[in-house]
Design an enzyme around this catalytic site. Structure first.
Site, PDB file in Angstrom:
ATOM      1  N   PHE A  22      13.180   6.262 -16.752  1.00 31.98           N
ATOM      2  CA  PHE A  22      12.321   5.289 -16.070  1.00 31.98           C
ATOM      3  C   PHE A  22      10.980   5.237 -16.824  1.00 31.98           C
ATOM      4  O   PHE A  22      10.406   6.258 -17.167  1.00 31.98           O
ATOM      5  CB  PHE A  22      12.077   5.726 -14.622  1.00 31.98           C
ATOM      6  CG  PHE A  22      11.767   4.610 -13.670  1.00 31.98           C
ATOM      7  CD1 PHE A  22      10.559   3.951 -13.726  1.00 31.98           C
ATOM      8  CD2 PHE A  22      12.686   4.231 -12.712  1.00 31.98           C
ATOM      9  CE1 PHE A  22      10.258   2.928 -12.849  1.00 31.98           C
ATOM     10  CE2 PHE A  22      12.395   3.205 -11.810  1.00 31.98           C
ATOM     11  CZ  PHE A  22      11.182   2.556 -11.878  1.00 31.98           C
ATOM     12  N   TYR A  57      12.503  11.771 -10.323  1.00 31.09           N
ATOM     13  CA  TYR A  57      13.006  12.482  -9.141  1.00 31.09           C
ATOM     14  C   TYR A  57      14.224  13.344  -9.471  1.00 31.09           C
ATOM     15  O   TYR A  57      14.505  14.332  -8.791  1.00 31.09           O
ATOM     16  CB  TYR A  57      13.364  11.470  -8.041  1.00 31.09           C
ATOM     17  CG  TYR A  57      13.379  12.057  -6.652  1.00 31.09           C
ATOM     18  CD1 TYR A  57      14.587  12.383  -6.034  1.00 31.09           C
ATOM     19  CD2 TYR A  57      12.184  12.284  -5.971  1.00 31.09           C
ATOM     20  CE1 TYR A  57      14.596  12.925  -4.767  1.00 31.09           C
ATOM     21  CE2 TYR A  57      12.194  12.819  -4.691  1.00 31.09           C
ATOM     22  CZ  TYR A  57      13.402  13.145  -4.094  1.00 31.09           C
ATOM     23  OH  TYR A  57      13.409  13.703  -2.830  1.00 31.09           O
ATOM     24  N   ALA A  80       7.292   9.704 -16.497  1.00 27.99           N
ATOM     25  CA  ALA A  80       6.138   8.816 -16.293  1.00 27.99           C
ATOM     26  C   ALA A  80       6.333   8.108 -14.962  1.00 27.99           C
ATOM     27  O   ALA A  80       7.273   7.310 -14.805  1.00 27.99           O
ATOM     28  CB  ALA A  80       6.052   7.803 -17.425  1.00 27.99           C
ATOM     29  N   GLU A  85       3.720  -0.944  -5.530  1.00 28.87           N
ATOM     30  CA  GLU A  85       3.121  -1.556  -4.332  1.00 28.87           C
ATOM     31  C   GLU A  85       3.345  -0.720  -3.070  1.00 28.87           C
ATOM     32  O   GLU A  85       2.713  -0.966  -2.036  1.00 28.87           O
ATOM     33  CB  GLU A  85       3.738  -2.954  -4.124  1.00 28.87           C
ATOM     34  CG  GLU A  85       3.445  -3.931  -5.258  1.00 28.87           C
ATOM     35  CD  GLU A  85       4.228  -5.222  -5.090  1.00 28.87           C
ATOM     36  OE1 GLU A  85       3.987  -6.165  -5.862  1.00 28.87           O
ATOM     37  OE2 GLU A  85       5.090  -5.276  -4.169  1.00 28.87           O
ATOM     38  N   THR A  86       4.273   0.219  -3.126  1.00 27.91           N
ATOM     39  CA  THR A  86       4.632   0.942  -1.899  1.00 27.91           C
ATOM     40  C   THR A  86       4.334   2.434  -2.041  1.00 27.91           C
ATOM     41  O   THR A  86       3.856   2.886  -3.074  1.00 27.91           O
ATOM     42  CB  THR A  86       6.140   0.778  -1.606  1.00 27.91           C
ATOM     43  OG1 THR A  86       6.874   1.537  -2.590  1.00 27.91           O
ATOM     44  CG2 THR A  86       6.552  -0.698  -1.653  1.00 27.91           C
ATOM     45  N   HIS A  88       6.381   4.689  -2.420  1.00 28.90           N
ATOM     46  CA  HIS A  88       7.425   5.393  -3.182  1.00 28.90           C
ATOM     47  C   HIS A  88       6.819   6.301  -4.252  1.00 28.90           C
ATOM     48  O   HIS A  88       7.309   7.389  -4.518  1.00 28.90           O
ATOM     49  CB  HIS A  88       8.368   4.364  -3.817  1.00 28.90           C
ATOM     50  CG  HIS A  88       9.677   4.945  -4.231  1.00 28.90           C
ATOM     51  ND1 HIS A  88      10.187   4.793  -5.496  1.00 28.90           N
ATOM     52  CD2 HIS A  88      10.569   5.695  -3.548  1.00 28.90           C
ATOM     53  CE1 HIS A  88      11.340   5.419  -5.584  1.00 28.90           C
ATOM     54  NE2 HIS A  88      11.603   5.983  -4.415  1.00 28.90           N
ATOM     55  N   ARG A 127      -2.173   8.201 -22.320  1.00 28.54           N
ATOM     56  CA  ARG A 127      -1.812   9.631 -22.262  1.00 28.54           C
ATOM     57  C   ARG A 127      -0.501   9.933 -22.988  1.00 28.54           C
ATOM     58  O   ARG A 127       0.006  11.038 -22.927  1.00 28.54           O
ATOM     59  CB  ARG A 127      -1.739  10.066 -20.797  1.00 28.54           C
ATOM     60  CG  ARG A 127      -3.115  10.144 -20.149  1.00 28.54           C
ATOM     61  CD  ARG A 127      -3.108   9.958 -18.653  1.00 28.54           C
ATOM     62  NE  ARG A 127      -4.471  10.085 -18.118  1.00 28.54           N
ATOM     63  CZ  ARG A 127      -5.381   9.119 -18.177  1.00 28.54           C
ATOM     64  NH1 ARG A 127      -5.083   7.933 -18.769  1.00 28.54           N
ATOM     65  NH2 ARG A 127      -6.612   9.297 -17.715  1.00 28.54           N
TER      66      ARG A 127
HETATM   67  N1  LIG Z   1       9.129   4.365  -9.790  1.00 28.84           N
HETATM   68  C1  LIG Z   1       9.477   5.372 -10.669  1.00 28.84           C
HETATM   69  C2  LIG Z   1      10.642   6.100 -10.534  1.00 28.84           C
HETATM   70  N2  LIG Z   1      11.489   5.842  -9.520  1.00 28.84           N
HETATM   71  C3  LIG Z   1      12.895   6.293  -9.528  1.00 28.84           C
HETATM   72  C4  LIG Z   1      13.055   7.742  -9.027  1.00 28.84           C
HETATM   73  O1  LIG Z   1      12.511   8.682  -9.946  1.00 28.84           O
HETATM   74  C5  LIG Z   1      14.535   8.056  -8.836  1.00 28.84           C
HETATM   75  O2  LIG Z   1      15.196   7.922 -10.092  1.00 28.84           O
HETATM   76  C6  LIG Z   1      15.191   7.146  -7.827  1.00 28.84           C
HETATM   77  O3  LIG Z   1      14.466   7.224  -6.618  1.00 28.84           O
HETATM   78  C7  LIG Z   1      16.664   7.525  -7.581  1.00 28.84           C
HETATM   79  O4  LIG Z   1      16.753   8.846  -7.087  1.00 28.84           O
HETATM   80  N3  LIG Z   1      10.935   7.100 -11.398  1.00 28.84           N
HETATM   81  C8  LIG Z   1      10.084   7.404 -12.443  1.00 28.84           C
HETATM   82  O5  LIG Z   1      10.367   8.295 -13.249  1.00 28.84           O
HETATM   83  N4  LIG Z   1       8.913   6.687 -12.584  1.00 28.84           N
HETATM   84  C9  LIG Z   1       8.591   5.680 -11.730  1.00 28.84           C
HETATM   85  O6  LIG Z   1       7.500   5.051 -11.903  1.00 28.84           O
HETATM   86  C1  LIG Z   2       6.665   5.135  -8.592  1.00 32.28           C
HETATM   87  C2  LIG Z   2       7.573   4.147  -8.026  1.00 32.28           C
HETATM   88  O1  LIG Z   2       8.567   4.459  -7.402  1.00 32.28           O
HETATM   89  C3  LIG Z   2       7.121   2.723  -8.099  1.00 32.28           C
HETATM   90  O2  LIG Z   2       7.066   2.339  -9.459  1.00 32.28           O
HETATM   91  C4  LIG Z   2       8.046   1.786  -7.348  1.00 32.28           C
HETATM   92  O3  LIG Z   2       7.353   0.559  -7.276  1.00 32.28           O
HETATM   93  P1  LIG Z   2       7.157  -0.128  -5.833  1.00 32.28           P
HETATM   94  O4  LIG Z   2       6.364   0.857  -5.000  1.00 32.28           O
HETATM   95  O5  LIG Z   2       6.371  -1.400  -6.101  1.00 32.28           O
HETATM   96  O6  LIG Z   2       8.535  -0.373  -5.269  1.00 32.28           O
END
Ligand SMILES: Nc1c(NC[C@H](O)[C@H](O)[C@H](O)CO)[nH]c(=O)[nH]c1=O
Ligand SMILES: CC(=O)[C@@H](O)COP(=O)(O)O
Length: 154
Positions: A22, A57, A80, A85-86, A88, A127
């Protein structure tokens, strides 16, 4: 930078790098920095194994598998996570940070944390090899030192 004698005198290390896909444009730059540091300090490229996971994750799971394999002297984790927006972002960052921390303190080998967690892409770019350095390079540096230090207490 001064390389203190005795810190990097044993280069037969076997290293695993667990990295997330990701934001791959960022994480590949972190990987380049980490491998650059390891090779500069005498780690053979064919003794560096890279495991790609979908997202940050999933890093703790694969890092734990690598520790359990008993093949490695240390682990680098790279990722990274860029705020969206949420909420998450908070769940992912907390998940990976807590997962790697637990591994770090419970594993017999050092596990370093090279997941950049930023508010935007520009911060992540800065970075990963631009004006704020390369966190992959720094994380590999920390691992080399931790392997050397931990061996002093074996
Ligand atoms: N938004 C980002 C994610 N999201 C995905 C999660 O890490 C994970 O793969 C998913 O929830 C399925 O379990 N991952 C990143 O590495 N960076 C992000 O910005
Ligand atoms: C870090 C994340 O999971 C993020 O990039 C997901 O984006 P969003 O919060 O706009 O669904």
């Amino acid at each position: 930078m001064t390389i203190y004698e005795g810190h990097f005198n044993d280069q037969d290390y076997r290293i695993a790098i667990v990295i997330s896909r990701f934001n791959e444009a960022i994480t590949t730059r972190l990987l380049d920095g980490a491998v650059d540091n390891l090779v500069r300090h005498g780690v053979a490229k064919d003794r560096i194994d890279v495991y790609w996971v979908p997202g940050a994750y999933e890093i703790p799971f694969m890092a734990k598998k690598a520790v359990q394999s008993e093949r490695y002297d240390g682990l680098v984790t790279l990722g990274a996570v860029i705020r969206g927006e949420t909420s998450h972002y908070d769940l992912v960052t907390n998940g990976v940070a807590n997962g790697v921390l637990e591994l770090n303190i419970t594993s017999p080998i050092p596990v370093t944390f090279g997941v950049v967690t930023t508010e935007n892409v520009d911060q992540a770019m800065q970075r990963s090899g631009v004006k704020a350095g390369n966190k992959g390079y720094d994380t590999a540096q920390a691992l080399l030192e931790m392997i050397s230090l931990s061996r002093q207490l074996d």
